[in-house]
Every structure is written in structure tokens, then in C-alpha cells.
Scaffold this motif. Sequence first.
Motif, mmCIF file in Angstrom:
data_model
loop_
_atom_site.group_PDB
_atom_site.id
_atom_site.type_symbol
_atom_site.label_atom_id
_atom_site.label_comp_id
_atom_site.label_asym_id
_atom_site.label_seq_id
_atom_site.Cartn_x
_atom_site.Cartn_y
_atom_site.Cartn_z
ATOM 1 N N ASN A 194 -4.951 10.880 12.259
ATOM 2 C CA ASN A 194 -6.212 11.103 12.977
ATOM 3 C C ASN A 194 -6.929 12.349 12.466
ATOM 4 O O ASN A 194 -8.159 12.377 12.379
ATOM 5 C CB ASN A 194 -5.947 11.240 14.482
ATOM 6 N N THR A 195 -6.157 13.370 12.114
ATOM 7 C CA THR A 195 -6.757 14.596 11.575
ATOM 8 C C THR A 195 -7.411 14.338 10.229
ATOM 9 O O THR A 195 -8.547 14.753 9.984
ATOM 10 C CB THR A 195 -5.686 15.701 11.435
ATOM 11 N N ILE A 196 -6.683 13.642 9.341
ATOM 12 C CA ILE A 196 -7.241 13.385 8.009
ATOM 13 C C ILE A 196 -8.425 12.432 8.114
ATOM 14 O O ILE A 196 -9.397 12.541 7.353
ATOM 15 C CB ILE A 196 -6.160 12.824 7.053
ATOM 16 N N LYS A 197 -8.386 11.508 9.080
ATOM 17 C CA LYS A 197 -9.509 10.600 9.299
ATOM 18 C C LYS A 197 -10.754 11.390 9.700
ATOM 19 O O LYS A 197 -11.856 11.144 9.184
ATOM 20 C CB LYS A 197 -9.144 9.586 10.382
ATOM 21 N N PRO A 217 -4.089 4.716 2.226
ATOM 22 C CA PRO A 217 -4.287 4.615 3.683
ATOM 23 C C PRO A 217 -4.184 5.983 4.344
ATOM 24 O O PRO A 217 -3.568 6.908 3.796
ATOM 25 C CB PRO A 217 -3.127 3.704 4.124
ATOM 26 N N TYR A 218 -4.754 6.103 5.538
ATOM 27 C CA TYR A 218 -4.694 7.372 6.273
ATOM 28 C C TYR A 218 -3.244 7.802 6.532
ATOM 29 O O TYR A 218 -2.927 8.996 6.546
ATOM 30 C CB TYR A 218 -5.414 7.251 7.616
ATOM 31 N N ARG A 219 -2.365 6.839 6.745
ATOM 32 C CA ARG A 219 -0.989 7.177 7.110
ATOM 33 C C ARG A 219 -0.211 7.842 5.975
ATOM 34 O O ARG A 219 0.935 8.255 6.162
ATOM 35 C CB ARG A 219 -0.251 5.926 7.578
ATOM 36 N N LEU A 220 -0.830 7.952 4.806
ATOM 37 C CA LEU A 220 -0.169 8.639 3.689
ATOM 38 C C LEU A 220 0.295 10.026 4.098
ATOM 39 O O LEU A 220 1.376 10.476 3.703
ATOM 40 C CB LEU A 220 -1.137 8.738 2.497
ATOM 41 N N VAL A 221 -0.525 10.722 4.897
ATOM 42 C CA VAL A 221 -0.191 12.108 5.261
ATOM 43 C C VAL A 221 1.001 12.193 6.200
ATOM 44 O O VAL A 221 1.567 13.283 6.390
ATOM 45 C CB VAL A 221 -1.406 12.812 5.914
#
Length: 536
Positions: free
Chosen positions: A37-40, A11-15
Motif C-alpha cells: 500500500n505504501t509503494i502504491k 507487482p506491488y507485492r514485490l516490496v
Amino acid sequence: MGIAIVKHNHPYRLVEQEGIRDLCVYLNSNALPISRNTIKADIEKMYKREKERVKTELNSITSRICLTADLWTFIATDGYLALTAHFVDEDWILQKRVLNFHHMPPPHGGPIFVVKVIDLLRDWAVEKNAHVLNLIVQDGVKVISKPVSKIRDCVKYIRASESRKLKFAECIVQVSLPCNKRVHQNVPTKWNSTFVMLDSALEYKLAFHQLHVVDRSFSRFYPTEEEWLRVQKFTTLLRPFYDLTTLFSGTNYPIANLYFHGVWKIQKVIMEEVNNLDIEVSEMAKQMKLKFEKYWECYSLVLSFAIILDPRFKMDYVVYAFKKLYPFDYEERAKEVRDKFYLLFEKYENTFDGDLLDGSIAGCSSGDLGNDNDDFAEFENQQHANKRNKSQVDSYLDDTRLLSTQELDVLNFWKENKNRYPILSLMARDILSIPITTVASESAFSIGGRIVGKFHTSLLPENVEVLLCTRDLLYGVTASEDEEDRERLSIDFASLVAKLTNLHESSLFSVEPAANLLADSNSELEEFYAMQLYEA
């Protein structure tokens, strides 16, 4: 980090997780934390870059593009359309690209489906190029849906806890069964996994019966003897289907020349079993025959061309297959296929300049002899005329067939013979790229299930498409992922049984006390038994 998220379906929230941020700082003390949001945004840029690359690739190839489209509905009732392109590239290698994994809310009717596919193709600028076996078998499965459901519940029961697995392993020891197969749970939408489940259940039937005797809770799932017999009959009927599906469903996508022979074998089995004296088997075969005939008329002609384009078989195999199935009118059926094969070739022929056609005929220069010997010059001119009048199809079909038993890369054959048969080779390239398996769609759905897992149901559909398509365009699907899916739904009892056998042989337990232990539902006894096995 974006690469890792795409490749491993994180998931995106990994970061934003503390451990991941600590690891980044450990590796680089100057690393700055980033948000989901940045990684997305970074992954979206990656997707757009890969999409443009593939769009350029698709519009530069000279072969036709074959498309498959399939629908998948997730547990949250969101529908997704997987659109996949199949083609042979300039190096004569079969390729596939998942173009879209697009959100498709209800209704899913035919006209809406077609409009959506055309809409998506416009975005890719390939609109000009614009799972049958599963459907056939599913109709047969309906006839024994109750026994199938019971066996699935049996497998789910023994997979539910470690103590139940131990009980079942003990039952295997008690009835002295070898552990040659894993015990599988099926995916209801994939008939071949249903076959594997039934086949493995039959292998362990005596152990299931023993568990039925010692475990009252299990008894409510256990099939009757009549139901076991129906499963046995159905599995026997399905085995040829499974063998064909195994051939068709490899990670390396099969070439279309395999289709005709495989489907012919299936048709032959169905037609034989329709007349089976066993009423149940006959009824299953009749249901499958109806579905088979519905799709056979649509698919058989163009895919029979693929077997003709296999230099080991050509028209001879078409005649042979039809003679086995239709002994009274096989010649007319074979003639229809041959005539339409020639007709398709003529359409290809008309799309190319005369220079290409003339270049396909290898001629000999008369040299000085032409000036000195008028008779030979006339003879030579006649020979050239005969060659020019003989089409590439005639030349190819008249050539001696290769041995049917030899291994052959059919695409490589046409690559090596493209100068000899320039137009026919282009026709072969297009026909042999026709997908004969649902692997591409099923792989997309499998990855989709990982991305939109039960903990990620809030992920927006457009983000699902970005993650899945980027993953496919960059990495495709690896064999390890397919193996992971199989491992997740199966149990290998071999190691448990080996440990239990050693325990019995060392007199730590006798068979009878172990059976009494299994019959007792006391959790402390189960825990003690599990601990003894663990220590052994």
C-alpha cells in the motif's frame, strides 16, 4: 523501489517479498520494510507529478495535437481504451505521449467511445485539439483462415516441449534445410506477425512434412498440399504490405510524408491482383479492396498533403501516383488535392497577423539608388509587388525539387526554412505530426499485457492506468521490449541443427537410427537422445 516496479512491470507485492527485504537491509542496515500500500501510494504520487508536467507541456506547445484512440480487451474481458497524443515539439521533434489507458467496460459502441474520449481530453485540457492497414489485411486473412489456423497449431506443437524442438531440428537436418529464419508463432490480432509466421513456415515446409511422416501426433495439425499452396499465394500477396508495415512500425515513429507513397504502392498491388487469373488470389484482393476503399476516402487527402510538404516530391509525385492508378482522370484528382492544399493554407494564413506574412518575403532596400534613379525605383517597387502577390505555397512549389533519392529529415527541413515559409512551416508541422502507425497503441497494449498478466488479474483498472501511463511518461517504449516480444514467440533452430549435424558427422548417430528414434514415443529414448545432444 517504485521506479523499478514501474520500469519493469513488477507487482506491488514485490516490496513484501522476503528476498527483496533482505536485499534492502543488506544495502542499508537502517532500511525499514514497506508495504504494498505504501509503494502504491508512492507510485500514484509519481503519476500525478508526471501527469501535471505533461499537461503543462501539451498546453504550452503552439502546434496542433493529433490523437489516436484504440480499444484492447484483456483475457479477463476487461476493456481498456488507449488514448495517445502525437505532436511536434518546439525543437521540431516528433513526440508521443500515452495520456490514458482507461478502463472501458462494454458496450463499446461509437457514440459511447466518442463521449469517453472527449471526457478524458477535458481532464487534460486539450479538447480543443481534439489502423487501417491492419483492417485491410485482416479481411484478406479471413479467406484462408483455416490454413492459417493449422500452421499456427503446427508451430505451437513444436514449441510445446524441448523434445519436440529436438524432433523438428532432426527433421531439418534430414531434409538438409538451411536455418536462415526463426520459426515464429503469430499473435492473431496482429496481421504482420501472421505474415512472419506463414513466411517462416513456408521456409521450413519440408521439415514440417518430415515431422508429419515420423510423428503421428503431429499429423492432425499438418495442412494439406492444397492449403500449403493457398498459404504460398497469400504470402506473396502480403509481402508488399509487410514491407510497408515494417517501415511504418519502427520504435522511432515515422513521419507522415512516408504514408502516401507506401499506401499508393499497396493500392497498386491490390488493383493488379483483383484481376489475377487465380480465383483465390483475386477473391482475397477483392476483400482487401473493399476495406481499402472504405478507409482511403477518409485518409488519402490530408496525408497526400504530407507528400507535397516533402521537398523531394511536392505535387509532382501526387500527379505521378494518380496517373498510374487513374490514367483517365488523374488530372482532375490531382487538381482536387492541389486546390484543397491551397485552401488549407489560406485557413492558416487567416489565423496570423499581417506582420508575420510580410516578414516572410525577403526584400531589398533601394538605398541611395532609389533617390537618384526613378526608373530603378519604379522597377524595384514592381518586383516587391510581385513577390507580395506570390504566396508561400507558390514559392515553395515553384522551387526546384530536391533529389528524390537523397536522405532527408523532413521536419528538420521545415525547421531550417521556417523563416522563409513561416506560415507554410506551421502547416507542415501539424500535418507531419499525424500518426501513420498503430505502434503507440500496440506498445501500450503490449505493456498492458505484462502489467495485467495472468497472475495479476485482480489489479484494479485505475492501478493499471497509473502503472502504464507513468511508465510511458517516464521511459516510453524501448526497442529491447519489442525484441523481447518477438523472441518470446519464435524459435531459432540454428544452434540445435548445428549440434545435430556435428553428432551425425562424428558418427554418434546415423540419420536412419535418429529417424527411428523420433518415430518412437518412448520418453526414456527421448531423454537419452536429449542428453547426448546436451553433452555434445
